[in-house]
Design a protein around this motif. Sequence first.
Motif, PDB file in Angstrom:
ATOM      1  N   LEU A  48       5.851   1.527  -9.220  1.00  0.00           N
ATOM      2  CA  LEU A  48       6.637   0.552  -8.471  1.00  0.00           C
ATOM      3  C   LEU A  48       5.877  -0.765  -8.339  1.00  0.00           C
ATOM      4  CD1 LEU A  48       9.145  -0.231  -6.860  1.00  0.00           C
ATOM      5  CD2 LEU A  48       8.058   0.787  -4.847  1.00  0.00           C
ATOM      6  N   LEU A  49       4.613  -0.681  -8.059  1.00  0.00           N
ATOM      7  CA  LEU A  49       3.800  -1.899  -7.932  1.00  0.00           C
ATOM      8  C   LEU A  49       3.837  -2.704  -9.236  1.00  0.00           C
ATOM      9  CD1 LEU A  49       2.063  -3.456  -5.968  1.00  0.00           C
ATOM     10  CD2 LEU A  49       0.093  -2.155  -6.764  1.00  0.00           C
ATOM     11  N   GLN A  50       3.745  -2.019 -10.352  1.00  0.00           N
ATOM     12  CA  GLN A  50       3.826  -2.693 -11.648  1.00  0.00           C
ATOM     13  C   GLN A  50       5.193  -3.357 -11.832  1.00  0.00           C
ATOM     14  OE1 GLN A  50       3.298  -0.139 -15.036  1.00  0.00           O
ATOM     15  NE2 GLN A  50       3.060  -1.859 -16.433  1.00  0.00           N
ATOM     16  N   LEU A  51       6.266  -2.657 -11.442  1.00  0.00           N
ATOM     17  CA  LEU A  51       7.609  -3.232 -11.556  1.00  0.00           C
ATOM     18  C   LEU A  51       7.751  -4.495 -10.710  1.00  0.00           C
ATOM     19  CD1 LEU A  51       9.916  -0.079 -11.472  1.00  0.00           C
ATOM     20  CD2 LEU A  51       9.585  -1.657 -13.390  1.00  0.00           C
ATOM     21  N   THR A  52       7.187  -4.474  -9.503  1.00  0.00           N
ATOM     22  CA  THR A  52       7.318  -5.638  -8.620  1.00  0.00           C
ATOM     23  C   THR A  52       6.588  -6.850  -9.182  1.00  0.00           C
ATOM     24  OG1 THR A  52       5.402  -5.064  -7.241  1.00  0.00           O
ATOM     25  CG2 THR A  52       7.562  -4.220  -6.543  1.00  0.00           C
ATOM     26  N   VAL A  71       0.832  -1.211   0.000  1.00  0.00           N
ATOM     27  CA  VAL A  71       0.000   0.000   0.000  1.00  0.00           C
ATOM     28  C   VAL A  71       0.865   1.260   0.000  1.00  0.00           C
ATOM     29  CG1 VAL A  71      -1.973  -1.128   1.093  1.00  0.00           C
ATOM     30  CG2 VAL A  71      -0.301   0.086   2.512  1.00  0.00           C
ATOM     31  N   LYS A  72       2.117   1.133   0.378  1.00  0.00           N
ATOM     32  CA  LYS A  72       3.044   2.268   0.376  1.00  0.00           C
ATOM     33  C   LYS A  72       3.702   2.482  -0.989  1.00  0.00           C
ATOM     34  CE  LYS A  72       4.241   1.851   5.278  1.00  0.00           C
ATOM     35  NZ  LYS A  72       5.355   1.774   6.237  1.00  0.00           N
ATOM     36  N   TYR A  73       3.501   1.569  -1.925  1.00  0.00           N
ATOM     37  CA  TYR A  73       4.135   1.638  -3.243  1.00  0.00           C
ATOM     38  C   TYR A  73       3.323   2.522  -4.189  1.00  0.00           C
ATOM     39  CZ  TYR A  73       6.536  -2.758  -1.891  1.00  0.00           C
ATOM     40  OH  TYR A  73       7.270  -3.735  -1.266  1.00  0.00           O
ATOM     41  N   ASP A  74       4.021   3.313  -5.001  1.00  0.00           N
ATOM     42  CA  ASP A  74       3.319   4.034  -6.056  1.00  0.00           C
ATOM     43  C   ASP A  74       2.947   3.036  -7.160  1.00  0.00           C
ATOM     44  OD1 ASP A  74       5.887   3.759  -7.311  1.00  0.00           O
ATOM     45  OD2 ASP A  74       5.579   5.598  -8.421  1.00  0.00           O
ATOM     46  N   LYS A  93       5.980   6.299   1.995  1.00  0.00           N
ATOM     47  CA  LYS A  93       5.771   6.118   0.563  1.00  0.00           C
ATOM     48  C   LYS A  93       7.048   5.604  -0.076  1.00  0.00           C
ATOM     49  CE  LYS A  93       3.176   7.111  -3.118  1.00  0.00           C
ATOM     50  NZ  LYS A  93       1.948   6.447  -3.393  1.00  0.00           N
ATOM     51  N   VAL A  94       6.913   4.654  -0.999  1.00  0.00           N
ATOM     52  CA  VAL A  94       8.043   4.121  -1.755  1.00  0.00           C
ATOM     53  C   VAL A  94       7.700   4.278  -3.230  1.00  0.00           C
ATOM     54  CG1 VAL A  94       9.559   2.150  -2.154  1.00  0.00           C
ATOM     55  CG2 VAL A  94       8.457   2.416   0.075  1.00  0.00           C
ATOM     56  N   GLU A  95       8.529   5.038  -3.939  1.00  0.00           N
ATOM     57  CA  GLU A  95       8.292   5.295  -5.350  1.00  0.00           C
ATOM     58  C   GLU A  95       9.466   4.827  -6.181  1.00  0.00           C
ATOM     59  OE1 GLU A  95       7.197   9.304  -6.250  1.00  0.00           O
ATOM     60  OE2 GLU A  95       5.942   9.487  -4.476  1.00  0.00           O
ATOM     61  N   ALA A  96       9.173   4.350  -7.377  1.00  0.00           N
ATOM     62  CA  ALA A  96      10.225   4.022  -8.335  1.00  0.00           C
ATOM     63  C   ALA A  96      10.666   5.322  -8.993  1.00  0.00           C
ATOM     64  CB  ALA A  96       9.707   3.051  -9.386  1.00  0.00           C
ATOM     65  N   SER A  97      11.969   5.538  -9.058  1.00  0.00           N
ATOM     66  CA  SER A  97      12.482   6.707  -9.764  1.00  0.00           C
ATOM     67  C   SER A  97      12.157   6.572 -11.238  1.00  0.00           C
ATOM     68  CB  SER A  97      14.000   6.803  -9.598  1.00  0.00           C
ATOM     69  OG  SER A  97      14.332   6.968  -8.249  1.00  0.00           O
ATOM     70  N   ARG A  98      11.928   7.697 -11.862  1.00  0.00           N
ATOM     71  CA  ARG A  98      11.638   7.705 -13.291  1.00  0.00           C
ATOM     72  C   ARG A  98      12.619   8.633 -13.995  1.00  0.00           C
ATOM     73  NH1 ARG A  98       7.066   7.342 -10.551  1.00  0.00           N
ATOM     74  NH2 ARG A  98       6.372   9.469 -10.387  1.00  0.00           N
ATOM     75  N   GLU A  99      13.089   8.183 -15.163  1.00  0.00           N
ATOM     76  CA  GLU A  99      13.953   9.034 -15.959  1.00  0.00           C
ATOM     77  C   GLU A  99      13.116  10.116 -16.614  1.00  0.00           C
ATOM     78  OE1 GLU A  99      16.615   7.135 -18.661  1.00  0.00           O
ATOM     79  OE2 GLU A  99      16.942   5.471 -17.287  1.00  0.00           O
TER      80      GLU A  99
END
Length: 96
Positions: free
Chosen positions: A13-17, A7-10, A79-85
Amino acid sequence: MSDNTTVKYDPNLLQLTESKAEDTTISLILGLSEVVDEKQIEELKESGLQVRSVIGDIVTGQSQIKHLSKIAALEYVLKVEASREMDIDSLDNILE
């Protein structure tokens, strides 16, 4: 990943996991509940985060997907977010 820390994932990030292998290393941005201290930095490192930068209550770093639930389980991680270029066109749009 099906534990309650997701629930803390953006959404990115959830899609990446769900689509990448657990040993895949990804760049992250963490939003914390408070300005981080040295003890918390050590806890993040012990949880599998390679800390890159700390700016107040924001931490950036890298981790393998298999460590994300340990990182997100820390009480002060909100919150945990995947960095984006960002490409130049995206940056130009932001600055206009």
